[in-house]
Write a protein that holds these residues in place. Structure first.
Motif, mmCIF file in Angstrom:
data_model
loop_
_atom_site.group_PDB
_atom_site.id
_atom_site.type_symbol
_atom_site.label_atom_id
_atom_site.label_comp_id
_atom_site.label_asym_id
_atom_site.label_seq_id
_atom_site.Cartn_x
_atom_site.Cartn_y
_atom_site.Cartn_z
ATOM 1 N N ILE A 289 -17.615 -22.858 -95.062
ATOM 2 C CA ILE A 289 -18.669 -22.218 -94.285
ATOM 3 C C ILE A 289 -19.971 -23.013 -94.428
ATOM 4 C CG2 ILE A 289 -20.135 -20.190 -94.097
ATOM 5 C CD1 ILE A 289 -17.446 -19.693 -92.942
ATOM 6 N N GLU B 49 -16.246 -28.333 -87.741
ATOM 7 C CA GLU B 49 -17.324 -29.312 -87.639
ATOM 8 C C GLU B 49 -16.902 -30.452 -86.714
ATOM 9 O OE1 GLU B 49 -20.564 -31.501 -90.598
ATOM 10 O OE2 GLU B 49 -18.975 -30.226 -91.397
ATOM 11 N N LEU C 276 -21.788 -27.903 -86.088
ATOM 12 C CA LEU C 276 -20.706 -26.917 -86.180
ATOM 13 C C LEU C 276 -20.484 -26.239 -84.832
ATOM 14 C CD1 LEU C 276 -21.691 -25.141 -89.526
ATOM 15 C CD2 LEU C 276 -20.254 -27.174 -89.216
ATOM 16 N N ARG D 174 -13.965 -20.159 -92.421
ATOM 17 C CA ARG D 174 -14.197 -21.595 -92.437
ATOM 18 C C ARG D 174 -15.093 -21.961 -91.258
ATOM 19 N NH1 ARG D 174 -12.150 -21.040 -96.700
ATOM 20 N NH2 ARG D 174 -10.486 -22.249 -97.719
ATOM 21 N N SER D 175 -15.623 -23.167 -91.287
ATOM 22 C CA SER D 175 -16.384 -23.698 -90.154
ATOM 23 C C SER D 175 -15.607 -24.838 -89.518
ATOM 24 C CB SER D 175 -17.755 -24.217 -90.610
ATOM 25 O OG SER D 175 -18.608 -23.158 -90.995
ATOM 26 N N LYS E 278 -20.249 -23.153 -82.835
ATOM 27 C CA LYS E 278 -20.847 -21.842 -83.054
ATOM 28 C C LYS E 278 -20.196 -20.740 -82.237
ATOM 29 C CE LYS E 278 -24.244 -23.433 -85.707
ATOM 30 N NZ LYS E 278 -24.369 -23.067 -87.133
#
Length: 241
Positions: free
Chosen positions: A220, A173, A188, A170-171, A190
């Motif tokens: 993602i 945000e 996002l 998953r990301s 990183k």
């Protein structure tokens, strides 16, 4: 136990070591160069960053009870007299331009804040550089804790991961929420350590004391809709220091 891992001291004591540095940073009483040095340390010293986050959480409720007020010319001497039993300074002595005076006033403000008077008691000199904006972000039941620092000089918003991890599938945000406006995506996360965001001027203008920053779990690459779609794993209110 290292200073960075210590807990918040009892309210009737003055913090020492890293506790004092973290508390002064959150209260905004450090000179500009020291403040920036502490901000850089937060990026590389996770235990110290956790301590700063705890002090931010500790002092945040004080903002809800105290309004800003300009300091009258006699305040420093009266604070010294109350705290240390010193003689009050004669009226008319030009102390406002003294570096020693302002350093002493900062420590007095810290002492008052620790015993419950609140950090907004004092308005600092207008010649100071623009304040940094910080936010400690967390959420009930979430292991993710972050510190956000925006430096007006560099125009960068840096997010330091204090605890927890970025999921592999998953990301995470970052969102800015100004008042009743819709959340604005800032990008996002990183890095599991520090992610720097270059904010466009219109967005940076909305980043001010009282603004909310939040982190949500997204597919993602980020939200497909331009709005948060997943659980909010960390959030906090921006405060100027």
């Amino acid at each position: 136990m290292p200073g960075g891992m210590s807990s918040i001291p009892p309210e009737d004591t003055i913090p020492e070591g890293d506790d004092l540095i973290a508390a002064e940073y959150v209260l905004g009483v450090l000179p500009a160069e020291e403040r920036r040095a502490v901000a850089r340390r937060i990026e590389t010293d996770k235990p110290f960053a956790q301590l700063v986050a705890r002090w931010q959480h500790h002092f945040d409720p004080l903002n809800e009870h105290f309004a800003e007020a300009s300091a009258p010319h006699y305040l420093k001497s009266r604070i010294d007299h109350r705290l240390f039993g010193t003689e009050e300074t004669q009226a008319g002595i030009p102390l406002w331009g003294s570096v020693i005076f302002w350093r002493g006033l900062a420590f007095a403000a810290l002492a008052l804040a620790v015993i419950g008077f609140g950090r907004d008691l004092i308005e600092f000199p207008t010649t100071e550089p623009a304040p940094q904006l910080i936010a400690s972000m967390a959420a009930d039941g979430s292991p993710v804790r972050t510190m956000a620092i925006f430096d007006d000089q560099t125009r960068k918003l840096k997010i330091t991961v204090v605890a927890g991890d970025i999921p592999q599938d998953r990301s995470l945000e970052l969102w800015l929420i100004a008042g009743n406006e819709a959340p604005v995506s800032l990008g996002l996360l990183k890095s599991p350590q520090v992610t720097a965001f270059d904010l466009p001027q219109p967005v940076a203008a909305k980043l001010r004391d009282g603004t909310t920053l939040a982190i949500s779990v997204e597919p993602i690459g980020g939200s497909p809709s331009g709005a948060p779609t997943g659980a909010v794993v960390a959030a906090g209110t921006v405060r100027g220091i």
